[in-house]
Design an enzyme around this catalytic site. Sequence first.
Site, PDB file in Angstrom:
ATOM      1  N   CYS A 212       0.512  -1.169   0.019  1.00 56.83           N
ATOM      2  CA  CYS A 212      -0.265   0.199   0.209  1.00 56.83           C
ATOM      3  C   CYS A 212       0.642   1.046   0.303  1.00 56.83           C
ATOM      4  CB  CYS A 212      -0.806  -0.431   1.137  1.00 56.83           C
ATOM      5  SG  CYS A 212      -1.928   1.378   1.557  1.00 56.83           S
TER       6      CYS A 212
ATOM      7  N   CYS B 267       1.052   4.816   4.174  1.00 58.60           N
ATOM      8  CA  CYS B 267       1.728   4.828   5.943  1.00 58.60           C
ATOM      9  C   CYS B 267       3.184   4.330   6.030  1.00 58.60           C
ATOM     10  CB  CYS B 267       0.815   3.621   6.443  1.00 58.60           C
ATOM     11  SG  CYS B 267      -1.053   3.920   7.223  1.00 58.60           S
TER      12      CYS B 267
ATOM     13  N   CYS C  38      -7.176  -0.694   7.566  1.00 64.90           N
ATOM     14  CA  CYS C  38      -6.660   0.118   7.473  1.00 64.90           C
ATOM     15  C   CYS C  38      -6.056   0.450   9.083  1.00 64.90           C
ATOM     16  CB  CYS C  38      -7.088   1.371   6.918  1.00 64.90           C
ATOM     17  SG  CYS C  38      -7.001   2.719   6.740  1.00 64.90           S
TER      18      CYS C  38
ATOM     19  N   GLN D 105     -11.218  18.796   8.070  1.00 66.16           N
ATOM     20  CA  GLN D 105     -10.252  17.963   8.908  1.00 66.16           C
ATOM     21  C   GLN D 105      -9.931  16.359   9.543  1.00 66.16           C
ATOM     22  OE1 GLN D 105      -7.801  19.127   8.646  1.00 66.16           O
ATOM     23  NE2 GLN D 105      -8.324  21.977   8.661  1.00 66.16           N
TER      24      GLN D 105
ATOM     25  N   ASP E  20      -5.770  29.857   6.854  1.00 65.95           N
ATOM     26  CA  ASP E  20      -5.969  28.511   6.343  1.00 65.95           C
ATOM     27  C   ASP E  20      -6.480  27.964   5.082  1.00 65.95           C
ATOM     28  OD1 ASP E  20      -5.257  25.743   7.028  1.00 65.95           O
ATOM     29  OD2 ASP E  20      -7.423  25.391   8.103  1.00 65.95           O
TER      30      ASP E  20
ATOM     31  N   CYS F 131      -0.849  23.199   5.947  1.00 68.92           N
ATOM     32  CA  CYS F 131      -0.045  21.476   5.318  1.00 68.92           C
ATOM     33  C   CYS F 131       0.702  21.765   4.359  1.00 68.92           C
ATOM     34  CB  CYS F 131      -2.019  20.936   4.876  1.00 68.92           C
ATOM     35  SG  CYS F 131      -2.691  22.098   2.937  1.00 68.92           S
TER      36      CYS F 131
END
Length: 414
Positions: A68, A71, A146, A251, A346, A372
Site C-alpha cells: 500500500c 503509511c 486500515c 480536517q 488556513d 498543510c
Amino acid sequence: MDDLLTIDRIGAQGDGIAETPGGPVFAPLTLPGERVRAEVKDGRAERVEIVEASPDRIAPVSPHYGDCGGCSLQHWAAGPYLDWKREQVRLALAREGIETEIEATVASPPGSRRRIALHARRTPEGRVILGFKARKSWRLVEVNACPVADPRLVAAFPALAKIAAAFLEHPKSAPTLHATWTLTGLDVDVTGVERKSGGLSADRQMQAIRAANAADLARLSLAGDTLMMARQPLVAFGPATVPVPAGGFLQAVPEAEAAMTSRAVAAVKGAKKIADLFCGAGTFTFPLATVAPVLAADGSAAGIAALKAGVGSAKGLRQITAEARDLFRRPLSPFDLKGCDAIVFDPPRAGAVDQTAQIVGTKASVVVGVSCNPVTFARDARTLIDAGFRLETVTPIDQFLWSAHVELVGVFRR
C-alpha cells in the site's frame, strides 16, 4: 550486482537517502543508519534487503504495509518519527532564513482518521475491490483493514464496495469514494466517474441509491451533487453543529483539528475583532467566535452556506459575518480587514502569497497561520516577518499518521 548502501537520512517524501559517489539514492521503507542491499536504478533502490536494521525499526501494524502506498513510515518508532516531522518544519523555515521556537510534534492516535479516499476497480473476474494506490504505481492494492482509519469506516468497507459497483458503469470510470464519518453517520462523495459519454445512467443511479440505503448512509453524492440523503451529515466546530457540504473539505482527524483550533484560540485571546481567512465551513470560525466577532471568508460558496447554517446552533457566540470570495483572485485588502486586530488564515497547499501581502498592510497585531505545507508556510512567513512580524512559535501537527505529510500552526506577533 546489488549495491550495499548506508542510509544517511529520511528525505522529505519519506524515503531513506543514501549518499553515494554517484549521487543520492532513494530507498523506500528504510531508516537512518540502516545498511541495505539493493539494485540501484536511476537513483532509486529496488528490491531492498535490510542487512543491518536500525534500533528504531518496529514491526508495522498494517497487513498491507510495504505494498500500500500509504503509511510508508509505520516501521519507525514514535519518538524519532515525530522528531523527524519537527525537523522537516525546521528545515523549511531555515531555507527562508527563519529561526523560531518549534514545539514538539503533536501526535494523532491510530484509528482516528474520520475521512479516507478509497479507489474502486473491477477485477478481471468481475469482483469489485476497494483500496489505495501501490507505492509509485497506479496499481490498486485491495485493503480490508486500515490502522489509521476510524474503525467505523473500516467496518463499512464491504457495503462501500457494493455502492462502488454502481459507479463502474463505463470502462473509463475510475471511481474514488471519499468517505467521511460524521455525527449522523457515513457521508460518501464519489468522484472519477466518466461524464463525457453522458455520465451515470438513471438505472445505475438507482442502484447506487439502493445500496446506500441498505448501508444506512447519511448521504451519497456524486461530485458534490446529492443522490440521496437520509440524514443531514453534521459536524461539531467548537460549540456549533454545522451541516457538512457534499464533497466539502473537513480536517481528517478530530484530535488534530482540536490541537490546531486550541492554539489559534489561545493566540487571539483579547482580540476585539478576528478575521478567519480560508475558513471553509467554519472549522476555526466558531471557536474563534467565543473570543470576539469574526469576519469569515472562503472561496467555497457551499462552505460559507454551511457556516451560515450553523450560526444559530450555538449560544454565546460573538457576531459572525461570512462572505464567499475567491481569496486568490480577490484577497481581502487592509480596508476590508479594517478593525481586525487578529487574523487567522488556513490556505490550501499552495499557500497564500497575495493574501499575505495584504495582511501586512493591516493593523493586526497577531496573525495565526495554519498550513498543510511547511514550504509555502515558510515563504508566506518570510513576507510577514519582513513587514515587522515576529514568528513567536510553530507547532507541527501529525494529522496524517505514518506519512511524510506534516501540518503546523504558527503564531506571529508585532
